[in-house]
Design an enzyme around this catalytic site. Structure first.
Site, PDB file in Angstrom:
ATOM      1  N   ASP A  29       0.846  -1.201   0.000  1.00  0.00           N
ATOM      2  CA  ASP A  29       0.000   0.000   0.000  1.00  0.00           C
ATOM      3  C   ASP A  29       0.879   1.248   0.000  1.00  0.00           C
ATOM      4  O   ASP A  29       1.617   1.500   0.953  1.00  0.00           O
ATOM      5  CB  ASP A  29      -0.895  -0.023   1.242  1.00  0.00           C
ATOM      6  N   HIS A  89      -2.961  -0.394  -2.505  1.00  0.00           N
ATOM      7  CA  HIS A  89      -4.162   0.310  -2.074  1.00  0.00           C
ATOM      8  C   HIS A  89      -5.242   0.231  -3.160  1.00  0.00           C
ATOM      9  O   HIS A  89      -4.952   0.382  -4.338  1.00  0.00           O
ATOM     10  CB  HIS A  89      -3.793   1.777  -1.818  1.00  0.00           C
TER      11      HIS A  89
END
Length: 233
Positions: A171, A202
């Site tokens: 992420d 993400h």
């Protein structure tokens, strides 16, 4: 059946809309779907529709209503992504939690005695789902790629009901140190479960667009479905 519902703020100082997806039969529970920074867009509405197909009453409140009611943005279009970041910067998260709380109470009242309510959130919504678990009486909470949860660990002792967090290891909004802090702070919490997703970034569970990673999204959604079945049904 799908439509829009209107919810009054707890403070009585306004009202906001929420996308609503209703199951065919009597709802087995309700789930509040917490938006990303892109508003209640097609992807968030699709999340609600899928939950309704599984037998839940699902609503997605418009949390940006104080800034720009009804806004829908596409993360794959740069000017719209930039606008979403601007809105995120202006967004009052405490008021957002109050609006989520109002949404929880509204659907709980609709379900009647004993009706359970969960929340599931994505991105900003993943962070807000964790905050909701700590600050409201919601029955179960799921957060996908919540940002800044490591900075909220001081609230973990207030979490009384089950929480599930999906954490993509790559992420770009949540670095490895932040992920390590989440594990260090939450792995021994009796109510919290964390799943890590190697190689994922993400937004991997978005319904539409370039960010989706299909296999990981399906795995995470299967885990979410099982979690809600265990704690809400």
């Amino acid at each position: 059946m799908t439509n829009t519902t209107t919810i009054s703020t707890l403070a009585g100082d306004g009202e906001f809309t929420a996308y609503r997806a209703t199951p065919a039969g009597t709802p087995k529970a309700a789930i509040v779907v917490i938006q990303e920074i892109f508003g209640v867009n097609a992807g968030i509405r699709r999340k609600c529709d899928t939950l309704a197909e599984a037998g839940y009453l699902a609503i997605a409140p418009d949390l940006f209503w104080r800034l720009e009611p009804g806004i829908e943005l596409d993360p794959d279009i740069k000017p719209e992504f930039d606008r979403a970041l601007e809105l995120m910067g202006q967004f009052d998260q405490d008021k957002g939690i109050a609006d989520i709380d109002a949404s929880i109470r509204a659907v709980r009242n609709e379900l009647g005695d004993g009706g359970k309510v969960g929340v599931v959130g994505y991105c900003l919504g993943g962070r807000l789902a964790f905050m909701t678990a700590a600050r409201t009486d919601v029955d179960a909470s799921v957060g996908y790629y919540g940002v800044g949860i490591d900075g909220l660990l001081g609230e973990k002792h207030a979490i009384a009901h089950p929480v599930l967090l999906h954490v993509p290891e790559e992420d770009h909004f949540v670095d490895k140190d932040s992920q390590a802090a989440m594990h260090a702070g939450l792995d021994d919490h009796p109510k919290v479960t964390i799943y890590d997703y190697a190689g994922e970034d993400h937004g991997f569970a978005t319904e539409f667009g370039e960010r989706r990673s299909d296999a990981a999204a399906k795995l995470a959604d299967e885990r979410t479905a099982k979690f809600f079945a265990e704690h809400l049904d």
